[in-house]
Design an enzyme around this catalytic site. Structure first.
Site, PDB file in Angstrom:
ATOM      1  N   HIS A  16      22.875  -7.393  14.897  1.00 38.53           N
ATOM      2  CA  HIS A  16      22.707  -7.423  16.372  1.00 38.53           C
ATOM      3  C   HIS A  16      24.088  -7.605  17.001  1.00 38.53           C
ATOM      4  CE1 HIS A  16      20.283  -8.685  20.093  1.00 38.53           C
ATOM      5  NE2 HIS A  16      21.556  -8.651  20.472  1.00 38.53           N
ATOM      6  N   HIS A  18      26.907  -6.373  20.301  1.00 32.81           N
ATOM      7  CA  HIS A  18      27.270  -5.655  21.529  1.00 32.81           C
ATOM      8  C   HIS A  18      28.743  -5.276  21.454  1.00 32.81           C
ATOM      9  CE1 HIS A  18      23.555  -6.836  23.661  1.00 32.81           C
ATOM     10  NE2 HIS A  18      23.641  -7.902  22.903  1.00 32.81           N
ATOM     11  N   LYS A 102      15.168  -0.558  20.618  1.00 34.58           N
ATOM     12  CA  LYS A 102      15.363  -1.897  21.186  1.00 34.58           C
ATOM     13  C   LYS A 102      14.519  -2.072  22.429  1.00 34.58           C
ATOM     14  CE  LYS A 102      16.922  -5.932  21.970  1.00 34.58           C
ATOM     15  NZ  LYS A 102      18.139  -6.693  21.863  1.00 34.58           N
ATOM     16  N   HIS A 139      13.768  -8.228  22.263  1.00 32.70           N
ATOM     17  CA  HIS A 139      14.342  -9.393  22.948  1.00 32.70           C
ATOM     18  C   HIS A 139      13.129 -10.224  23.356  1.00 32.70           C
ATOM     19  CE1 HIS A 139      17.391 -11.487  25.551  1.00 32.70           C
ATOM     20  NE2 HIS A 139      16.248 -11.965  26.006  1.00 32.70           N
ATOM     21  N   HIS A 177      17.522 -12.673  17.791  1.00 32.23           N
ATOM     22  CA  HIS A 177      18.156 -13.950  18.178  1.00 32.23           C
ATOM     23  C   HIS A 177      17.140 -15.053  18.477  1.00 32.23           C
ATOM     24  CE1 HIS A 177      17.412 -11.966  21.987  1.00 32.23           C
ATOM     25  NE2 HIS A 177      18.537 -11.279  21.980  1.00 32.23           N
ATOM     26  N   ASP A 252      24.842 -11.295  17.821  1.00 33.66           N
ATOM     27  CA  ASP A 252      24.685 -11.119  19.265  1.00 33.66           C
ATOM     28  C   ASP A 252      26.010 -11.382  19.977  1.00 33.66           C
ATOM     29  OD1 ASP A 252      23.492 -10.498  21.663  1.00 33.66           O
ATOM     30  OD2 ASP A 252      22.458 -12.414  21.883  1.00 33.66           O
TER      31      ASP A 252
HETATM   32  C1  NCD Z   1      23.753  -9.855  25.941  1.00 33.50           C
HETATM   33  C2  NCD Z   1      24.783  -8.984  26.656  1.00 33.50           C
HETATM   34  O1  NCD Z   1      25.715  -9.561  27.252  1.00 33.50           O
HETATM   35  O2  NCD Z   1      24.698  -7.769  26.596  1.00 33.50           O
HETATM   36  N1  NCD Z   1      23.829 -11.187  26.419  1.00 33.50           N
HETATM   37  C3  NCD Z   1      23.389 -12.306  25.807  1.00 33.50           C
HETATM   38  O3  NCD Z   1      23.436 -13.372  26.411  1.00 33.50           O
HETATM   39  N2  NCD Z   1      22.942 -12.271  24.580  1.00 33.50           N
HETATM   40  C4  NCD Z   1      22.389  -9.279  26.105  1.00 33.50           C
HETATM   41  C5  NCD Z   1      21.372  -9.836  25.160  1.00 33.50           C
HETATM   42  O4  NCD Z   1      21.383  -9.552  23.970  1.00 33.50           O
HETATM   43  O5  NCD Z   1      20.504 -10.579  25.611  1.00 33.50           O
HETATM   44 ZN    ZN Z   2      22.151  -9.129  22.368  1.00 32.90          ZN
END
Ligand code: NCD
Ligand code: ZN
Length: 352
Positions: A16, A18, A102, A139, A177, A252
Site C-alpha cells: 500500500h 502513495h 481500490k 479503505h 491499513h 501507506d
Molecule cells: C492518503 C493520501 O494522502 O493519499 N492519506 C492517508 O492519510 N493515509 C490516503 C489514504 O490512504 O487514506
Molecule cells: Zn493510503
C-alpha cells in the site's frame, strides 16, 4: 536468520503506497525502490486512475522515474467509482495492468471525492472480481458525519465489510491499513477462508492517538484512518508480529508538501518511505519477534496476491541514524529523531 545486530531478510514488498506524480513522484520514489521489490500503487491522483490507459501511463511514468538499475515493480490499481465498468477492470486484469481494484468510500480520505457512494451499486463489479479472483482493496471507514471518527473503522466492519464478505463468499479482499482491535479480530475470524488479508502501517504500530496532541496539535501525525487508543496499537503489534498469513506490510506512505500539512486544514497522510522497512524492524525487535518480520514483510503479501516472493535480500544493521527534518520537501515520520536500524546492503538477485 537474525543475530542481534545484523538482519538479512528476503526483500520485502509494500502492499500500500502513495507515490503521487511528476516532481513529487521523482523525489519520493527512490526511498521505496531502495527497500521494496514491489509496491501496490494507490490510484488517488487528481483526477483518479480509473481506466487501463490511465494506469498504463502512470506505470510508465513511475518506471521512467526509477533510479538506474532498479528492479522495483509498481503494481497498479484501479480506482473504483460509482461508474466503474466491470469490463474495463477485467481488461486491465487480463492485460496485466491492474493488480487490484481500490475502493474508497466517497470522501473518506485524501483525493477520494470520486469514491463510491454506496457499495451495493458495485455488485456487478464484485461479481466480476470474485469470478476473476482479482483482489478488492478497501479503505475501511464509513464517512457518515454522525459516526465518531475514532469509530469509523469498527462501524465499517459491521455495516459494509461483513455483509460484503457474506454476499460474495469467494471475493478476495484486503482490509487496508487496519487500526483497531476490532479489525484484527475480524480478520482473524476469517483467516480459515484465506481470502481476507490486512495491511498494517509502521506508524500505526508505533503511535497511538496521543501523538496527534503531544504538547500541541501535530499535523504530521495525522493520517486516515486516524491513530487510535493504545489498546488498539497493541492489538496491531500482536497481529503483525504473529507472522499469521492474513497480515502483511503496507506502509501507506503518503507524502504531502509541508504547506499542505501545516495548514488550518491539514491533509491526512504520513510519509514513512525514508525508513520504510527500518521502522517495522524496530517494532518487531521491541516485541521480541524479529524472526517474524520476514513473514510479515516478505512472504505473506505475495502469498495472498498469488505471487512468488522476491528472489533477493536486504540487510539492516542495528546502527542508529537521525531522520532529517525534511526529506525532499516533505516532513517525514520521526523527523529529527533516531531510527534504530540502517539499511546497509541489498543483493541484486537473479533476473527472472
Ligand atoms: C492518503 C493520501 O494522502 O493519499 N492519506 C492517508 O492519510 N493515509 C490516503 C489514504 O490512504 O487514506
Ligand atoms: Zn493510503
Amino acid at each position: 536468520m537474525p543475530s542481534s545486530s545484523v538482519l538479512t531478510l528476503r526483500r520485502p514488498d509494500d502492499w500500500h503506497l502513495h507515490l503521487r506524480d511528476d516532481a513529487m513522484l521523482r523525489r519520493v520514489l527512490p526511498a521505496s525502490a531502495a527497500r521494496f521489490g514491489r509496491a501496490i500503487i494507490m490510484p488517488n491522483l487528481r483526477p483518479p486512475l480509473t481506466s487501463v490507459a490511465d494506469a498504463r501511463a502512470y506505470r510508465a511514468r513511475i518506471v521512467a522515474a526509477l533510479p538506474v538499475g532498479s528492479r522495483f515493480q509498481p503494481l497498479m490499481t484501479c480506482y473504483a467509482t460509482d461508474a466503474t465498468c466491470p469490463n474495463e477492470v477485467e481488461r486491465g486484469w487480463t492485460e496485466g495492468v491492474f493488480a487490484a481494484v481500490k475502493l474508497y468510500p466517497a470522501n473518506a480520505t485524501t483525493n477520494s471525492d470520486h469514491g463510491v457512494t454506496d457499495i451495493v451499486r458495485l455488485n456487478p463489479l464484485m461479481e466480476r472480481l470474485q469470478a476473476l479472483g482479482m483482489p478488492l482493496l478497501v479503505h475501511g471507514e464509513v464517512t457518515s458525519a454522525t459516526v465518531d471518527i475514532f469509530d469509523r473503522e469498527a462501524v465499517f466492519i459491521e455495516r459494509v465489510l461483513a455483509p460484503l464478505l457474506a454476499g460474495f463468499p469467494r471475493l478476495k479482499v484486503v482490509f487496508e491499513h487496519v487500526t483497531t482491535q476490532e479489525a484484527v479480530a475480524f480478520v482473524r475470524g476469517h483467516a480459515a477462508e484465506g481470502r481476507l488479508g490486512a495491511t498494517i502501517t509502521a506508524h500505526h504500530l508505533l503511535i497511538n492517538r496521543n501523538a496527534l496532541f503531544a504538547g500541541g496539535l501535530r499535523p504530521h501525525a495525522y493520517c486516515l484512518p486516524v491513530a487510535k487508543r493504545e489498546r488498539h496499537r497493541l492489538a496491531l503489534v500482536d497481529a503483525a508480529t504473529s507472522g499469521e498469513a492474513p497480515f502483511f506490510l503496507g506502509t501507506d506512505s503518503a507524502p504531502h508538501p509541508v504547506a499542505a500539512k501545516e495548514s488550518a486544514c491539514g491533509c491526512a497522510g504520513i510519509f514513512t518511505a525514508p525508513a520504510g522497512i527500518e521502522l517495522y524492524a524496530e517494532v518487531f525487535e521491541r516485541a521480541g519477534a524479529l524472526d517474524k518480520l520476514e513473514a510479515f514483510a516478505s512472504f505473506n503479501g505475495p502469498a495472498f496476491y498469488g505471487l512468488t516472493p522476491n528472489d533477493d535480500t536486504i540487510t539492516l544493521h542495528r546502527r542508529p541514524w537521525i531522520m532529517p527534518e525534511l526529506v525532499e520537501g516533505v516532513v517525514p515520520f520521526r523527523a529529527g529523531e533516531d531510527i534504530t536500524w540502517t539499511l546497509t546492503d541489498t543483493t541484486a538477485g537473479t533476473l527472472q
